[in-house]
Design a protein around this motif. Structure first.
Motif, PDB file in Angstrom:
ATOM      1  N   GLY A  82       0.818  -1.215   0.000  1.00 17.24           N
ATOM      2  CA  GLY A  82       0.000   0.000   0.000  1.00 17.24           C
ATOM      3  C   GLY A  82       0.847   1.258   0.000  1.00 17.24           C
ATOM      4  N   ALA A  83       1.994   1.214   0.674  1.00 20.74           N
ATOM      5  CA  ALA A  83       2.887   2.383   0.685  1.00 20.74           C
ATOM      6  C   ALA A  83       3.422   2.669  -0.712  1.00 20.74           C
ATOM      7  N   PHE A  84       3.689   1.631  -1.501  1.00 17.61           N
ATOM      8  CA  PHE A  84       4.171   1.819  -2.862  1.00 17.61           C
ATOM      9  C   PHE A  84       3.190   2.658  -3.676  1.00 17.61           C
ATOM     10  N   ASP A  85       1.907   2.267  -3.620  1.00 12.54           N
ATOM     11  CA  ASP A  85       0.931   2.916  -4.489  1.00 12.54           C
ATOM     12  C   ASP A  85       0.436   4.241  -3.928  1.00 12.54           C
ATOM     13  N   LEU A  86       0.265   4.293  -2.614  1.00 11.42           N
ATOM     14  CA  LEU A  86      -0.191   5.555  -2.033  1.00 11.42           C
ATOM     15  C   LEU A  86       0.816   6.673  -2.253  1.00 11.42           C
ATOM     16  N   SER A  87       2.079   6.311  -2.394  1.00 14.51           N
ATOM     17  CA  SER A  87       3.097   7.342  -2.603  1.00 14.51           C
ATOM     18  C   SER A  87       2.839   8.102  -3.905  1.00 14.51           C
ATOM     19  N   TRP A  88       2.692   7.386  -5.028  1.00 12.97           N
ATOM     20  CA  TRP A  88       2.485   8.115  -6.275  1.00 12.97           C
ATOM     21  C   TRP A  88       1.080   8.697  -6.373  1.00 12.97           C
ATOM     22  N   ALA A  89       0.103   8.077  -5.686  1.00 12.41           N
ATOM     23  CA  ALA A  89      -1.244   8.656  -5.676  1.00 12.41           C
ATOM     24  C   ALA A  89      -1.265   9.974  -4.903  1.00 12.41           C
ATOM     25  N   VAL A  90      -0.591  10.017  -3.761  1.00 11.14           N
ATOM     26  CA  VAL A  90      -0.526  11.258  -2.981  1.00 11.14           C
ATOM     27  C   VAL A  90       0.229  12.332  -3.745  1.00 11.14           C
ATOM     28  N   LEU A  91       1.300  11.938  -4.425  1.00 12.44           N
ATOM     29  CA  LEU A  91       2.068  12.914  -5.203  1.00 12.44           C
ATOM     30  C   LEU A  91       1.233  13.479  -6.352  1.00 12.44           C
ATOM     31  N   MET A  92       0.356  12.662  -6.945  1.00 15.58           N
ATOM     32  CA  MET A  92      -0.538  13.176  -7.982  1.00 15.58           C
ATOM     33  C   MET A  92      -1.501  14.206  -7.411  1.00 15.58           C
ATOM     34  N   ALA A  93      -2.037  13.921  -6.238  1.00 16.03           N
ATOM     35  CA  ALA A  93      -2.947  14.877  -5.606  1.00 16.03           C
ATOM     36  C   ALA A  93      -2.219  16.169  -5.252  1.00 16.03           C
ATOM     37  N   ALA A  94      -0.976  16.040  -4.775  1.00 21.74           N
ATOM     38  CA  ALA A  94      -0.199  17.240  -4.456  1.00 21.74           C
ATOM     39  C   ALA A  94       0.080  18.061  -5.706  1.00 21.74           C
ATOM     40  N   GLU A  95       0.378  17.389  -6.802  1.00 26.65           N
ATOM     41  CA  GLU A  95       0.612  18.108  -8.057  1.00 26.65           C
ATOM     42  C   GLU A  95      -0.643  18.856  -8.505  1.00 26.65           C
ATOM     43  N   TRP A  96      -1.805  18.263  -8.285  1.00 25.83           N
ATOM     44  CA  TRP A  96      -3.054  18.914  -8.692  1.00 25.83           C
ATOM     45  C   TRP A  96      -3.337  20.150  -7.846  1.00 25.83           C
ATOM     46  N   THR A  97      -3.114  20.048  -6.542  1.00 22.56           N
ATOM     47  CA  THR A  97      -3.363  21.203  -5.683  1.00 22.56           C
ATOM     48  C   THR A  97      -2.350  22.320  -5.902  1.00 22.56           C
ATOM     49  N   MET A  98      -1.189  22.013  -6.455  1.00 22.07           N
ATOM     50  CA  MET A  98      -0.133  23.012  -6.674  1.00 22.07           C
ATOM     51  C   MET A  98       0.011  23.366  -8.152  1.00 22.07           C
ATOM     52  N   GLN A  99      -1.074  23.212  -8.924  1.00 22.19           N
ATOM     53  CA  GLN A  99      -0.959  23.384 -10.366  1.00 22.19           C
ATOM     54  C   GLN A  99      -0.634  24.820 -10.769  1.00 22.19           C
ATOM     55  N   TYR A 100      -0.892  25.796  -9.893  1.00 28.87           N
ATOM     56  CA  TYR A 100      -0.542  27.181 -10.206  1.00 28.87           C
ATOM     57  C   TYR A 100       0.669  27.642  -9.399  1.00 28.87           C
ATOM     58  N   ASP A 101       1.430  26.691  -8.909  1.00 30.96           N
ATOM     59  CA  ASP A 101       2.611  26.992  -8.117  1.00 30.96           C
ATOM     60  C   ASP A 101       3.842  26.460  -8.844  1.00 30.96           C
ATOM     61  N   ASP A 102       4.908  27.240  -8.823  1.00 26.85           N
ATOM     62  CA  ASP A 102       6.138  26.795  -9.487  1.00 26.85           C
ATOM     63  C   ASP A 102       6.733  25.553  -8.847  1.00 26.85           C
ATOM     64  N   ARG A 103       6.392  25.300  -7.585  1.00 29.43           N
ATOM     65  CA  ARG A 103       6.924  24.129  -6.897  1.00 29.43           C
ATOM     66  C   ARG A 103       6.223  22.840  -7.304  1.00 29.43           C
ATOM     67  N   ALA A 104       5.220  22.924  -8.185  1.00 31.22           N
ATOM     68  CA  ALA A 104       4.492  21.724  -8.600  1.00 31.22           C
ATOM     69  C   ALA A 104       5.394  20.744  -9.348  1.00 31.22           C
ATOM     70  N   ARG A 105       6.521  21.213  -9.839  1.00 30.37           N
ATOM     71  CA  ARG A 105       7.442  20.328 -10.571  1.00 30.37           C
ATOM     72  C   ARG A 105       7.999  19.240  -9.656  1.00 30.37           C
ATOM     73  N   ILE A 106       8.142  19.550  -8.364  1.00 31.40           N
ATOM     74  CA  ILE A 106       8.712  18.560  -7.433  1.00 31.40           C
ATOM     75  C   ILE A 106       7.796  17.351  -7.279  1.00 31.40           C
ATOM     76  N   PRO A 107       6.509  17.508  -6.925  1.00 29.32           N
ATOM     77  CA  PRO A 107       5.654  16.307  -6.840  1.00 29.32           C
ATOM     78  C   PRO A 107       5.424  15.666  -8.202  1.00 29.32           C
ATOM     79  N   ARG A 108       5.507  16.422  -9.292  1.00 29.78           N
ATOM     80  CA  ARG A 108       5.311  15.827 -10.623  1.00 29.78           C
ATOM     81  C   ARG A 108       6.429  14.838 -10.936  1.00 29.78           C
ATOM     82  N   VAL A 109       7.673  15.269 -10.747  1.00 26.94           N
ATOM     83  CA  VAL A 109       8.809  14.385 -11.035  1.00 26.94           C
ATOM     84  C   VAL A 109       8.845  13.216 -10.057  1.00 26.94           C
ATOM     85  N   ALA A 110       8.603  13.511  -8.762  1.00 24.30           N
ATOM     86  CA  ALA A 110       8.616  12.443  -7.767  1.00 24.30           C
ATOM     87  C   ALA A 110       7.499  11.437  -8.031  1.00 24.30           C
TER      88      ALA A 110
END
Length: 316
Positions: A82-110
């Protein structure tokens, strides 16, 4: 496009017997409604994407859990899966919430890196238990979920020009500043309240003795009684010297009676008078009471004795 009737109320003035009243009158209005196809499609894409992500997570947890159970207990293996999959799922959600932030590149690449690790584990499990093609297809399910999520973000995102992006960044900066100041002010208020509580509690060393149920008065009386026990009864003269110490100087005896050549009553508060009397060497509480009441007849004996105990403890 369709037309529907909507019943609503509007304020209306009505005059009766020369007086005007405002009432709510019910009226029917014709409203033209237009079906927003784009909004319906966006909602459908979002719903399907969330469903595919849930399916991918279920398949991934099953596959990776079966792989890890080879070297670990079953329940631990599936928790780790579960940790394997929740990691990239959480990072996708973080990327969505930061879509107007320059820092969104970090969760996108991760997120892509975490997805690659998860797909590798799924393919490995499929090759070991069901065949290489089952492993590849299972890994592609997670890739499809990630791809649909990226497409959904492209649909829901509103492109910004360079000027608009800079304005958004400045507004975000002001909002972050307000949030940081709010947190700092809350901590400062808490620290000031704790400091005020320490000062109001009172103690010899400015520490809250009452945290253990010890008040300043009780502590002062206890220490004063201990000092009196060590000093012996008033008027008993100097302490006895130990054997073989005949050359040692005599200790200064406690004075229990006033000496008019050394003390003259003066005006001031009871605390100041007690300090002046005891500064002249008069330490017996009864003698201090007599000297202070000679200058302040209205002073309470209990108050004077309390000041004597505090003077002995605090030294002032």
């Amino acid at each position: 496009m369709r037309i529907k009737t909507v019943r609503t109320t509007v304020p209306t003035e009505v005059t009766r017997d020369g007086e005007t009243y405002t009432i709510n009158k019910t009226v029917d209005r014709k409203v033209v409604t237009v079906v927003d196809v784009h909004r319906i499609v966006r909602r459908a894409v979002t719903a399907v994407t969330v469903l595919v992500v849930a399916v991918a997570l279920a398949w991934s947890v099953t596959s990776i859990g079966a792989l890890l159970s080879i070297g670990a207990p079953t329940w631990v293996a599936y928790l780790a899966a579960g940790a394997f999959d929740l990691s990239w799922a959480v990072l996708m959600a973080a990327e969505w919430t930061m879509q107007y932030d320059d820092r969104a590149r970090i969760p996108r690449v991760a997120g892509w890196l975490a997805l690659a690790v998860s797909m590798t584990a799924i393919a490995t499990e499929g090759q070991l238990h069901a065949g290489v093609w089952i492993g590849i297809i299972g890994a592609v399910i997670s890739l499809l979920a990630k791809g649909l999520w990226t497409v959904m973000m492209m649909i829901t995102e509103h492109p910004l020009s360079d000027v608009s992006r800079q304005i958004v960044q400045q507004k975000r900066s002001r909002a972050s500043e307000e949030l940081a100041l709010t947190i700092t002010d809350r901590e400062l208020i808490r620290i000031r309240q704790e400091t005020a509580a320490l000062r109001e509690s009172g103690s010899l060393t400015r520490v809250a003795w009452d945290a253990e149920g010890i008040t300043r008065k009780a502590l002062a009386e206890t220490l004063a009684d201990a000092i009196e026990d060590d000093a012996g009864p008033a008027g008993s003269g100097s302490r006895p010297q130990s054997a073989g110490s005949g050359s040692a100087p005599e200790s200064v005896p406690l004075r229990s009676v006033p000496d008019p050549d050394h003390f003259a009553p003066q005006s001031g508060s009871i605390k100041e008078l007690v300090g002046s009397v005891m500064a002249e060497g008069i330490t017996d509480p009864a003698a201090v009471v007599r000297e202070v009441q000679a200058d302040r007849p209205d002073a309470s004996a209990e108050t004077i004795k309390r000041m004597v105990r505090l003077h002995r403890v605090n030294g002032s």
